[in-house]
Design a protein around this motif. Structure first.
Motif: not given
Ligand code: NAD
Length: 486
Positions: A67-76
Motif C-alpha cells: 500500500x505504501x508503494x501505491x502511495x509512492x505511485x500517486x506521488x510520482x
C-alpha cells in the motif's frame, strides 16, 4: 513523432508482428505517434508476466509495503504532473483546465484512496455452537482474485484506467491493461512511474491494440485472466461477457448512459442551467454521466432553453492551452461521423434545432480537427432515435413537463440507468424522486460531485457491479471463509 510500445514485465517492448498503427491528434488530425499493435503473443507474454508477479515478490509482499508503494505511485504521478497533463491533452485535445483540475489529479488519487480503503477494511467473524459444546469460530479473509484484464475507453483515459488499476493493485492483484487505441499515452507513461517507484515487473502490464480480433479480445478470451473489468459501450460489454462466459470469469462493467436531467420550476434556475450546461457539454459531451435528455417544468422552459442556447453559443473552441478555451474537439473523425449522423437524424425526425447541428468554422490546421458544435434540440417525441440512443457528443434534447409523475415516467423510460440529475429546492421531492429513479447515481442540485468511497455504477444496461471505496473490493477480491473448531 513518438513511438509507443507495450509495457510488459517492466520493459517497453515492440510487437513481434511488427504491426503498428497511428495515433492522430483530434485537434488537427496530425499523426502524433506510431503505436505498436499487440497480438496474441504480446497478450500471452503480459499474462505470463502478471501471473509470475503474483507468485513472486508482489504476491509475497506485506500489505503495508504494497500500500505504501501505491502511495509512492500517486506521488510520482504528481511529480510528473505536467507530463501526464501534456499526454492526456495530446490524446484527447480537451481543454487544459479539465485535464489539469479533474482528470489527472483524480488519476493520482485513485492509487491513494484504494490503498487507504484496503488498509482500513474490516473483516467479519461469527462464533457458532457445535453439538459437542466446544464451538467454532468462522472468519473471512479477502484474497486477490489474480490476474485482472483491464479494458478502458478514451473519454477520460487516465482517470478511468486508474479507477480500475488502483483498486486492483491495492487488493494484491496484477493487471494486463488494454487502453483505448485512441488514447495510448498515459497508460504507457504509467509504466515509467511503476518502474521509478520499484513496483515489481509484471504487476502492471500494458498491451496496445484494438478490440475485436486484437489485443482487447485476446485479453478477454485468455484462460489465464481471472476477471475482466471493462468501461465502454454496452454493445462491447455484450461481446466481452460472451468471452468471459468461457471459464466462468467474473466481470465488472461500467457501460453507456442516456442520462436524464430534471429541472423543476422551484430550483435555483441559474445553478440548474450551469449544471446542465456542464453535464451536457463538458469534455465535448463525451462523458458517460453526461445529460443528453433534459426535462424542464413548463413555467421555466422557455427561459431555460434560451439561456442554455446562449451558453452554447458562447463556447470558445481551440487548443487545450489557448487562453479562454473551454471546448475541445471530439476524439476522432470516426466518432465525429457518428455524432453528425445523429445530428442529421434529429433533423429528419422533425427536431427544432435550437442551436448548433453542424461543424464550426475553424481556421488553419484546426480545420482538419474533429470539431462539432454544441447542439440543442426541442420538439421530438421520446421515440426519436436521438432521444433514445446514447450519442456521446455535445448535444441534448429538451422537453417540457407538467407533473412529477409524468417526468418520473419519462426519465425511467430508457434502457440505460447510469445517472440522473434533479434540480429542485423541495427536499421531500428530491428524496421521493431520488429513490424512484432507475439509475445507479442520482445527483440533486449538482453533477460530477462524488466522494470516491461511494458506490459508482449503473442500473439496467449501464453496467454490472459497483466500484468505489469498499464496493470495489467485491470485485477485486475473493472472500474466503475459515472455520476453526475450538
Ligand atoms: P468501446 O466499447 O468502443 O471501447 C472501449 C474499450 O474496449 C477500448 O479499449 C476498445 O478497444 C475495447 N474493445 C472494443 N471491442 C472489444 C472487444 N470485442 N473485446 C475486447 N475489447 C474491446 O467504448 P469507447 O468508445 O472507448 O467509450 C465510450 C463508451 O464508454 C460510451 O458508451 C460511454 O458511455 C462508455 N463509458 C462508460 C462509463 C461508465 O462509467 N459507465 C465511463 C466512461 C465511458
Amino acid at each position: 513523432m513518438k513511438e509507443i510500445q507495450h509495457f510488459i514485465n517492466g520493459r517497453f517492448t515492440s510487437s513481434s508482428s511488427g504491426l503498428t498503427f497511428h495515433k492522430r491528434s483530434p485537434l488537427d488530425n496530425r499523426v502524433l505517434a506510431t503505436v505498436h499493435e499487440g497480438g496474441q503473443a504480446e497478450v500471452d507474454a503480459a499474462v505470463m508476466a502478471a501471473r509470475g508477479a503474483l507468485r513472486g515478490e508482489w504476491g509475497r509482499m506485506p500489505v503495508e509495503k504494497r500500500l505504501s508503494m501505491l502511495h509512492a505511485v500517486a506521488d510520482e504521478i504528481t511529480r510528473r504532473f505536467d507530463d501526464f497533463v501534456a499526454a492526456e491533452e495530446a490524446d484527447t485535445g480537451q481543454p487544459h483546465h479539465v485535464i489539469a483540475h479533474a482528470f489527472v489529479p483524480r488519476g493520482a488519487a485513485n492509487f491513494k484512496i484504494f490503498a487507504d480503503v484496503v488498509k482500513n477494511v474490516p473483516t467479519e467473524a461469527f462464533q457458532m455452537e457445535t453439538p459437542d459444546g466446544c464451538g467454532a469460530i468462522n472468519y473471512s479473509i479477502r484474497k486477490p482474485k489474480g490476474v485482472i484484464g483491464v479494458i478502458s475507453p478514451w473519454n477520460a483515459p487516465f482517470l478511468l484506467m486508474t479507477w480500475k488499476v488502483g483498486p486492483a493493485l491495492a487488493c494484491g492483484n496484477t493487471v494486463v491493461v488494454k487502453p483505448s487505441e485512441e488514447t495510448p499515452m498515459t497508460a504507457t507513461l504509467l509504466g515509467e512511474v511503476m518502474n521509478a517507484v520499484g513496483i515489481p515487473p509484471g504487476v502492471y502490464n500494458v498491451v496496445h491494440g484494438f478490440g475485436p480480433d486484437s489485443a482487447g479480445e485476446f485479453i478477454t478470451r485468455h484462460d489465464s485472466i481471472d476477471a475482466i473489468t471493462f468501461t465502454g459501450e454496452t454493445r462491447t460489454g455484450t461481446a466481452i461477457m460472451k468471452a468471459a462466459a468461457e471459464g466462468i470469469r467474473d466481470v465488472s462493467f461500467e457501460l453507456g448512459g442516456k442520462n436524464a436531467g430534471i429541472v423543476f420550476a422551484d430550483c435555483k434556475l441559474d445553478d440548474a442551467i450551469e449544471g446542465i450546461f456542464r453535464s451536457a457539454f463538458m469534455n465535448t459531451g463525451q462523458v458517460c454521466l453526461g445529460t443528453e435528455r433534459v426535462y424542464v417544468e413548463r413555467p421555466v422552459f422557455e427561459r431555460f432553453v434560451a439561456t442554455l442556447k446562449a451558453r452554447c453559443e458562447g463556447v470558445k473552441y481551440g487548443r487545450p492551452t489557448d487562453p479562454g478555451v473551454n471546448f475541445g474537439p471530439l476524439i476522432s473523425h470516426e466518432h465525429r461521423r457518428k455524432v453528425l449522423s445523429y445530428y442529421d437524424s434529429a433533423v429528419k425526425e422533425g427536431a427544432t434545432v435550437v442551436t448548433g447541428g453542424g461543424v464550426p468554422d475553424m481556421l488553419g490546421e484546426l480545420a482538419q480537427g474533429a470539431w462539432v458544435q454544441p447542439t440543442i434540440w426541442t420538439g421530438l417525441p421520446e421515440t426519436a432515435v436521438v432521444v433514445r440512443e446514447e450519442i456521446f457528443g455535445p448535444c441534448c434534447h429538451i422537453r417540457p413537463f407538467d407533473t412529477e409523475e409524468e417526468v418520473l415516467d419519462l426519465a425511467n423510460a430508457n434502457r440505460y440507468g447510469l445517472s440522473t440529475t434533479i434540480w429542485t429546492q423541495n427536499l421531500s421531492r428530491a428524496h421521493r424522486i431520488g429513490s424512484s429513479i432507475e439509475a445507479g447515481i442520482i445527483w440533486v442540485n449538482s453533477w460530477f460531485l462524488r466522494d470516491l468511497r461511494t458506490p459508482f455504477g449503473g442500473s439496467k444496461q449501464s453496467g454490472i457491479g459497483r466500484e468505489g471505496g469498499v464496493h470495489s473490493l467485491e470485485f477485486y477480491t475473493e472472500l474466503r471463509n475459515i472455520c476453526i473448531k475450538i
